[in-house]
Scaffold this motif. Sequence first.
Motif, PDB file in Angstrom:
ATOM      1  N   MET A  31       0.830  -1.200   0.000  1.00 40.56           N
ATOM      2  CA  MET A  31       0.000   0.000   0.000  1.00 40.56           C
ATOM      3  C   MET A  31       0.868   1.254   0.000  1.00 40.56           C
ATOM      4  O   MET A  31       0.582   2.222  -0.705  1.00 40.56           O
ATOM      5  N   GLN A  32       1.949   1.239   0.765  1.00 40.06           N
ATOM      6  CA  GLN A  32       2.859   2.383   0.811  1.00 40.06           C
ATOM      7  C   GLN A  32       3.511   2.609  -0.542  1.00 40.06           C
ATOM      8  O   GLN A  32       3.645   3.760  -1.009  1.00 40.06           O
ATOM      9  N   GLN A  33       3.895   1.535  -1.208  1.00 39.75           N
ATOM     10  CA  GLN A  33       4.502   1.655  -2.531  1.00 39.75           C
ATOM     11  C   GLN A  33       3.489   2.204  -3.535  1.00 39.75           C
ATOM     12  O   GLN A  33       3.822   3.058  -4.369  1.00 39.75           O
ATOM     13  N   ALA A  34       2.266   1.721  -3.456  1.00 40.58           N
ATOM     14  CA  ALA A  34       1.228   2.221  -4.358  1.00 40.58           C
ATOM     15  C   ALA A  34       0.952   3.697  -4.112  1.00 40.58           C
ATOM     16  O   ALA A  34       0.808   4.474  -5.064  1.00 40.58           O
ATOM     17  N   LEU A  35       0.911   4.098  -2.851  1.00 36.97           N
ATOM     18  CA  LEU A  35       0.654   5.495  -2.515  1.00 36.97           C
ATOM     19  C   LEU A  35       1.728   6.408  -3.089  1.00 36.97           C
ATOM     20  O   LEU A  35       1.428   7.475  -3.635  1.00 36.97           O
ATOM     21  N   ALA A  36       2.986   5.995  -2.995  1.00 41.96           N
ATOM     22  CA  ALA A  36       4.076   6.812  -3.523  1.00 41.96           C
ATOM     23  C   ALA A  36       3.918   7.042  -5.024  1.00 41.96           C
ATOM     24  O   ALA A  36       4.272   8.104  -5.547  1.00 41.96           O
ATOM     25  N   GLY A  37       3.352   6.063  -5.719  1.00 43.14           N
ATOM     26  CA  GLY A  37       3.160   6.193  -7.158  1.00 43.14           C
ATOM     27  C   GLY A  37       1.953   7.017  -7.557  1.00 43.14           C
ATOM     28  O   GLY A  37       1.764   7.296  -8.752  1.00 43.14           O
TER      29      GLY A  37
ATOM     30  N   VAL B  87      -3.820  11.613   3.775  1.00 39.55           N
ATOM     31  CA  VAL B  87      -4.919  10.716   4.134  1.00 39.55           C
ATOM     32  C   VAL B  87      -4.513   9.265   3.867  1.00 39.55           C
ATOM     33  O   VAL B  87      -4.783   8.371   4.677  1.00 39.55           O
ATOM     34  N   GLY B  88      -3.864   9.046   2.727  1.00 39.97           N
ATOM     35  CA  GLY B  88      -3.411   7.696   2.410  1.00 39.97           C
ATOM     36  C   GLY B  88      -2.477   7.144   3.463  1.00 39.97           C
ATOM     37  O   GLY B  88      -2.571   5.970   3.850  1.00 39.97           O
TER      38      GLY B  88
END
Length: 203
Positions: free
Chosen positions: A71-77, A122-123
Amino acid sequence: MDALFIAELNERLFTHFTGGLWRVPYAQRHLPVHRADGARLGQIVCADAADIARARAELSPTGAAAQPDAMQQALAGLAEPLAALRREEGFQDTAAPLALAPPAGGGPVVLMTAAAVPPLSVGAALIALAGRGVIWKPAPRAAASAHYLMRHLGPMAAGRLALLQGDHATGQLMARGAAPDTLLWASPAAPPPELRAQVLALA
């Protein structure tokens, strides 16, 4: 910005995310949402008591674990597409730190966020709180970016994240009977006194 996502926003914004799936709401009270220039982006359906009850019942703080690293990796993108979408909503977000220590307490929480709170922040909160289970109600002016964020983080949360669109009346319904440590408020403004919420600094 994803042109197809923008084109489909009217249909996308109609739905809520509960139990790991996009669902048609029980409620029938619609609220238009607009671009910064006043053009219509679509409409949300303001969650009612039945929608809130379903979200609570389908929240899964046990069983399969969420995937915080993914989820953290997706958020960064998501930084660039979210920035573009936020400009459509009328906000110029600055870069935000993507790490947050979860607030003290246990059990599922309700998170209410103001339109001015950057979705990257928020993410980070959603990821930090996913272990407890989160029902998130964004402000209507941030409905589009909220949907986009949940579209990417929700499937990796093992049913621990829910998104209910709505207005202040929806927020009041969500707050009924909630303990202060399970009701989180993220906004530059203080929470209304009747909410008895714990302030979460995200902006």
